[in-house]
Design an enzyme around this catalytic site. Sequence first.
Site, mmCIF file in Angstrom:
data_model
loop_
_atom_site.group_PDB
_atom_site.id
_atom_site.type_symbol
_atom_site.label_atom_id
_atom_site.label_comp_id
_atom_site.label_asym_id
_atom_site.label_seq_id
_atom_site.Cartn_x
_atom_site.Cartn_y
_atom_site.Cartn_z
ATOM 1 C CE LYS A 85 -3.580 2.465 2.491
ATOM 2 N NZ LYS A 85 -4.703 2.386 3.419
ATOM 3 C CE LYS A 139 -3.773 8.014 6.647
ATOM 4 N NZ LYS A 139 -4.921 7.088 6.534
ATOM 5 C CE1 TYR A 156 -15.239 3.065 -2.673
ATOM 6 C CE2 TYR A 156 -13.354 3.534 -4.092
ATOM 7 C CZ TYR A 156 -13.888 3.346 -2.833
ATOM 8 O OH TYR A 156 -13.069 3.430 -1.730
ATOM 9 C CE LYS A 213 -6.163 1.864 -0.415
ATOM 10 N NZ LYS A 213 -6.629 1.909 0.952
ATOM 11 C CB SER A 256 -11.626 7.190 -3.410
ATOM 12 O OG SER A 256 -10.421 7.625 -2.804
ATOM 13 N NE ARG A 315 -5.998 9.599 3.404
ATOM 14 C CZ ARG A 315 -4.731 9.910 3.158
ATOM 15 N NH1 ARG A 315 -4.355 11.176 3.096
ATOM 16 N NH2 ARG A 315 -3.830 8.955 2.981
HETATM 17 C C1 PBG Z 1 -7.289 3.679 5.540
HETATM 18 C C2 PBG Z 1 -7.757 3.335 4.182
HETATM 19 C C3 PBG Z 1 -7.623 4.185 3.096
HETATM 20 C C4 PBG Z 1 -8.238 3.557 2.022
HETATM 21 C C5 PBG Z 1 -8.719 2.315 2.468
HETATM 22 N N1 PBG Z 1 -8.396 2.192 3.810
HETATM 23 C C6 PBG Z 1 -7.057 5.556 2.998
HETATM 24 C C7 PBG Z 1 -5.777 5.867 3.604
HETATM 25 O O1 PBG Z 1 -4.885 5.033 3.762
HETATM 26 O O2 PBG Z 1 -5.613 7.045 3.956
HETATM 27 C C8 PBG Z 1 -8.350 4.172 0.667
HETATM 28 C C9 PBG Z 1 -9.391 3.667 -0.253
HETATM 29 C C10 PBG Z 1 -9.714 4.569 -1.381
HETATM 30 O O3 PBG Z 1 -9.077 5.625 -1.588
HETATM 31 O O4 PBG Z 1 -10.649 4.229 -2.117
HETATM 32 N N2 PBG Z 1 -6.914 2.688 6.371
#
Ligand code: PBG
Length: 334
Positions: free
Chosen positions: A202, A225, A321, A256, A282, A212
């Site tokens: 990730k 992060k 989605y 991801k 997203s 978010r």
């Molecule tokens: C957080 C989490 C995130 C997503 C899934 N779980 C965002 C992040 O790490 O800040 C993102 C999913 C998306 O953007 O569709 N644990």
Amino acid sequence: MKPTLSTFPRSRPRRLRQSDAIRRLVSQNTLTVNDLIWPIFVQEGEDQENPVASLPHVSRLTIDLAVQAAARARDLGIPAICVFPYVEPSLKTEDCRDAWNPDNLSNRAIRVIKTQIPDIAVMTDVALDPYNIFGHDGIVRDGIILNDETNDALAKMALAQADAGADILGPSDMMDGRIGAMRDALESAGHKDTMIMSYAAKYASAYYGPFRDAVGASGALTGDKKTYQMDPANSDEALRMIERDLKEGADMVMVKPGQPYLDICRRVKDTFGAPTFAYQVSGEYAMIEAAAANGWIDGEKAMLESLIAFKRAGCDGILTYFAPRVAEYLQQTR
Ligand code: PBG
């Protein structure tokens, strides 16, 4: 493997592109409804849905409506949904304790969906960010993300979700050692069949913005992060993360975001041959939707092209989605 090609005009590759029938005959990859995991957002209340401005056609749903969404997914043949909670700001704390509350929003949603729509596989998010007053996936003390303390919290959270009936746990936090901590906790509690799909590779990505917003973590997040999510410049590190998580007891692994990281998907699949998933996040979805809404691209075609790319890259499935819309499309064109 080297392709064997004779030379022109004996070889005319266009012969195989001359008609729809022939193109279908030689097509190498296929997207089916079985490849889809549908992420949904739940919120408190009853009979209410709130659109997420940055995610067109996506709404936060109260649990009763989430059950209807799960029924729709089942009717369309979508194998799994993934539940993300919009946690009330008043429940966000420094110790993130609502995350392992057996009756928190997410666990109530899982329980009701599994009771009413038992055939659908329910996946969860194992991460502290929706519950964290600082918006981080880990417990924060003096501005530092604490790894091991977070693992203890995640193991408790995983147990509460398994108790609620979750089929697949999705740790999305990127702490070190969390898969092992969760797996040991699950085994000790007798949850031998609970699956873990690790968000193993990730990346610290700009593409998570709309998500978010959807879970109400945008306002809370302080800083970035990057001390736990990966550097987008790195590829070999992804393989080390995947190997580690498989060794610690992950059943499936995820890359991801998706489309900007198709090279990682391919390397992961070729190296480990494990069930490999990509999360079309997203921001990827929002970009396609925004361009389509402006008439700049054909949204339906872009949706299909973006999804077949994951199959070509070796993925076994995709969190997207678009899941209900593409499932409807596949049903109509069958
Ligand atoms: C957080 C989490 C995130 C997503 C899934 N779980 C965002 C992040 O790490 O800040 C993102 C999913 C998306 O953007 O569709 N644990």
